[in-house]
Structure formats: structure tokens, C-alpha cells
Design a protein around this motif. Structure first.
Motif: not given
Length: 301
Positions: A16-17, A43-47, A72, A74-76, A81
Motif C-alpha cells: 500500500y503506497n 496491492d491494496d488500492g495504492s494511490k 490489485h 480497491s483498499n480493504k 489483504t
């Protein structure tokens, strides 16, 4: 999947990021002397550009590992994860590696040998501390050889470093995986595993643990609430009350010299059991007592 005489080891990297660090984490898994590894990255929704960084490593991973999977979405959250990857894994043993940490190259070889003892459900080791540029910061966290049981873990009478963990997958699945919604998901997991068998720690160095501004350990009040959340699942334990006191003392020590914020935790301890508080207080370090008394006087004035 390729066949091998070696036990299959599942390595999970939840990301994550961590665009700056994730490739170093992957490279450290590629460099392992142990051969029969499956690598699962989620990948847990990295921006940031973490996904692109991981994709750049995919060809090497497909060539190196017995099995390589990457997804990959969206974030959970971290626990969700880890559980997703656990369901996706086939290994006899499992390591979760934070996407900003690094494995030492002999780690998997050494830990698999230690887990030949069937009474041990997980094994851990020592860590080097590194900065954002992969440089050692001059500190090491060395543990002594020890078998930890449930009592020692719930009372925080142990020294266990999460970046070094290797766990028997069957036991991890037996206890239901990682508890969703917890900040300190690893402490909860160690407690659940310790209900099955012992956790072994050895002085061998297994990982490089990165220190930077976003480490959860540096968000002390968040960590405090996380510890209380974990303990809430073990209220029926005969060690619960002592474990609760130990958590408040631990946070006072962590917060000491940073602010007056630890006062509320000490007052909470006093209200729970004034007699026990006085006994515990005078067992603690001189520096904590000096800090506490000076701040009480300051507040009084």
C-alpha cells in the motif's frame, strides 16, 4: 505448479503506497537461497505508482518462483489483504513481508530447518534497522533463543519481530486467519497461534526493518488503542487483568518525555486498582517516576 522435493513456502507481500520500497522487497525474495517459493503480491488500492513498480518486476518473478501471483484492487485494509493471500496460497509455511521491509538471503533456508520441530508453530529472529535509503541506522534488534507460550505473549514478556515471521500455514488457517479491523493484527495472531503450540525466536538475523515517518509504531496513541482492541478478545483469560495493566505501563514508557499525554493512562491505572497501582509504580524505573511526579507538579501549578 512445478514439483519439488523441498516444502513449498508462501511469501505474501501486501502493498500500500510503497512505490519507493516495494521493488527492494521483491528483489530480496528473488535473492533467497531457498528455491521452492511461491510469491503472492496484493496491492491494496495504492494511490501512488506501486502497481507499475510491481509490474516491472513480474517477468523476473515468473522466471524465479515456483508460482507467482499478483492482483490489485480497491483498499480493504491489511488484515483483509493478508487473508485474501492466505486463501490463495498453497505453501506448507507462510511468511508475510511488508512492502517496505527486506529479507536476508538465507532466511527461508534457515527458518524451514527450524520448523522441522513439529511442536513449533512459528519461528522469528533478529532484525537490522534501516532508513529510507536502505542504509543501516546503526541499531540492531537482537533476540535471545526462547520458546514463548500464550502467557508470556499476552503479558508482553517477549520480544518478537513481525518482519521475521514464518508460520505453519495449516495452523494459521486453523485459527481463522488474521482478525479484520485490528491495527496490531500480528499480536492477536501470535496469541491465537500460542494456543496451539510454542513460538520460537532465535538470534539469527532474518530481515531488515525499515524505519520511516509512516511506521505505525511511531503513532503511539494509535498503537495503544490497538493493544486494547487485541486484549478485548481475551477477557476470559486468567492473565487479562495483568495484561491490561502491562499495556498501560508500556504506553506510559513509550510516551514518557514526549508530552503530558501519558498522565491519562496512569490515572486510568490508578482508578482500576489503587493498591495495585502503587505496588507496580514503585517497581518501575526511576526515570518514569521522576517524569510523572514532575508533570503532576507542573499541572498542579
Amino acid at each position: 505448479m512445478k514439483k519439488s522435493k523441498q516444502a513449498l513456502v508462501s511469501i505474501i507481500i501486501p502493498c500500500y503506497n510503497h512505490e519507493k520500497f516495494v521493488q527492494d522487497s521483491i528483489k530480496s525474495v528473488i535473492a533467497q537461497t531457498y528455491k521452492n517459493i511461491e510469491l503472492i503480491i496484493i496491492d491494496d488500492g495504492s494511490k501512488d505508482s506501486s502497481i507499475e513498480k510491481i509490474k516491472e518486476m513480474a517477468p523476473l518473478c515468473e522466471q524465479r518462483f515456483t508460482r507467482f501471483e499478483f492482483r490489485h484492487r480497491s483498499n480493504k485494509g491489511l488484515s483483509a489483504t493478508l487473508n485474501e493471500a492466505l486463501e490463495w496460497s498453497y505453501g506448507e509455511y507462510l511468511c508475510s513481508l511488508a512492502s517496505d521491509d527486506i529479507m536476508l538471503e538465507n532466511r527461508i533456508d534457515d527458518q524451514v530447518k527450524l520448523l522441522n520441530n513439529k511442536k513449533i508453530v512459528a519461528v522469528f529472529g533478529s532484525v537490522y534497522l534501516i532508513d529510507e535509503e536502505n542504509q543501516n541506522i546503526g541499531e540492531e534488534r537482537i533476540v535471545k533463543s526462547h520458546l514463548y507460550d500464550f502467557k508470556s505473549i499476552i503479558l508482553n514478556e517477549c520480544q518478537i519481530f513481525s518482519p521475521t515471521q514464518m508460520i505453519r500455514s495449516e495452523h494459521l488457517k486453523k485459527v481463522g486467519g488474521y482478525k479484520d479491523g485490528l491495527i496490531i493484527e500480528d499480536w492477536y495472531m501470535w496469541l491465537k497461534l500460542a494456543e496451539i503450540g510454542d513460538l520460537l525466536v532465535v538470534p539469527d538475523f532474518f530481515a531488515k526493518y525499515r524505519q520511516h515517518d509512516n511506521n505505525t509504531i511511531k503513532k503511539l496513541d494509535k498503537m495503544h488503542r490497538g493493544r486494547l482492541d487485541v486484549l478485548s478478545f481475551f477477557k476470559d483469560s486468567p492473565y487479562y487483568e495483568k495484561a491490561l495493566r502491562n499495556v498501560y505501563w508500556l504506553n506510559c514508557l513509550e510516551l514518557a518525555a514526549k508530552s503530558n499525554y501519558e498522565i491519562k493512562y496512569l490515572l486510568h491505572l490508578f482508578l482500576i486498582d489503587p493498591k495495585r497501582f502503587i505496588i507496580d509504580f514503585f517497581k518501575k524505573t526511576y526515570i518514569l517516576k521522576k517524569l510523572f511526579l514532575s508533570k503532576i507538579l507542573k499541572l498542579a501549578n
